[in-house]
Design an enzyme around this catalytic site. Structure first.
Site, short mmCIF file in Angstrom:
data_model
loop_
_atom_site.label_atom_id
_atom_site.label_comp_id
_atom_site.label_asym_id
_atom_site.label_seq_id
_atom_site.Cartn_x
_atom_site.Cartn_y
_atom_site.Cartn_z
CD GLU A 138 37.52 29.99 28.21
OE1 GLU A 138 38.49 29.42 28.76
OE2 GLU A 138 36.39 30.05 28.73
CE LYS A 162 41.86 30.69 32.72
NZ LYS A 162 40.83 29.63 32.54
CB CYS A 172 37.45 31.14 31.90
SG CYS A 172 36.32 29.92 32.60
#
Length: 297
Positions: free
Chosen positions: A53, A112, A165
């Protein structure tokens, strides 16, 4: 466990959170990623290299030369999938996954969708900002959520569902039910947790997603724990917390959709109903006199 035949390289650079965003560290961080990406394999050349990430402290989408260098480090015929910050045309910042193809061209992107409250955005900003709580957000203006879930289709790679994540902790909302992927990708930076239980718990939750969906999981974590997990939840390969290195291994194949993958949480409500129905049915078979005694008890 069957294999798809795709050779994967996971890069775990082990860059401390205190070092990651300092401007004076950009060059050596970038060099470390390039060196680990271009490292000669003892076996077959990787088909895809995966970085964690927000790998580099840069907006890669706006840096064509940097992307070209990354592609050169990976070599001809190797795709690169990496986490990167991204700025959209409207000026919003996204925490994203980019796929780089030939000459570093961007051939896929995912933003995301599930942002971390107080980390990537400020809930009730209109109320809390006047109280000075904006400082809790990592980016000055916070991040903007993308649309998802998404199955990414990239030439020469099996389709996959990207999870950034903590998106990996949410069951049922991680894949497109109308476009089942062949594998799950979780890129993360668990350096925030240090040497605590956090990274181990995060990996355990990601493994559960693989089991629930019957899909293999590739996990690239900045400071660990990176891993390749088969669709039964078994960790085939891993790099421990606080280690620097790479994993070169073949991507496991998916299995047919599991009952949970097909029906989701609805199957538990069905089981609860069947348990209650069975209990009531058993009770009704008991003679009336005995039922009265049971009621008294």
């Amino acid at each position: 466990v069957q294999q798809i035949g795709v050779m994967v390289r996971i890069v775990q650079p082990n860059i401390a959170q205190k070092d990651k965003w300092r401007p004076e560290n950009r060059k050596w961080i970038y060099r470390r990623y390039l060196d680990m990406t271009s490292r000669k394999s003892t076996g077959r050349k990787p088909d895809v290299v995966i970085w964690p990430e927000s790998a580099l402290p840069a907006l890669l989408e706006e840096q064509e030369g940097t992307r070209r260098q990354i592609a050169q480090a990976a070599g001809s015929g190797t795709s690169i999938v990496l986490g990167s910050l991204r700025r959209s045309k409207g000026g919003a910042t996204h925490n994203s996954v980019l796929v780089l193809g030939k000459e570093g061209r961007i051939v896929g992107r995912y933003d995301k969708q599930k942002l971390v409250p107080f980390g990537e955005y400020l809930p009730l900003a209109g109320i809390l900002e006047p109280l000075g709580l904006r400082k809790l957000v990592a980016m000055p203006a916070g991040f903007q959520a993308g649309n998802g879930p998404q199955t990414m289709h990239v030439a020469d790679l099996p389709s996959f569902a990207p999870l950034i994540c903590y998106e990996a902790i949410f069951p049922r909302s991680l894949i497109d039910r109308n476009d089942r992927p062949n594998w799950l990708l979780n890129v993360t930076n668990d350096a925030w947790f240090g040497f605590s239980a956090g990274p181990y718990q995060h990996l355990a939750q990601a493994r559960m997603r693989a089991i629930e969906e019957g899909l293999p999981l590739i996990r690239a974590a900045n400071t660990g724990i990176s891993a390749i997990v088969d669709p039964l939840g078994q960790v085939m390969h891993s790099l421990g917390l606080g280690q620097r290195g790479t994993i070169d291994a073949i991507l496991p194949a998916p299995i047919p959709p599991t009952p949970y993958g097909r029906y989701g949480d609805g199957m538990f409500f069905i089981l609860i109903f069947l348990a209650i129905f069975g209990r009531v049915r058993t009770f009704l078979r008991i003679p009336i006199e005995l039922r009265k005694n049971i009621a008294v008890l």
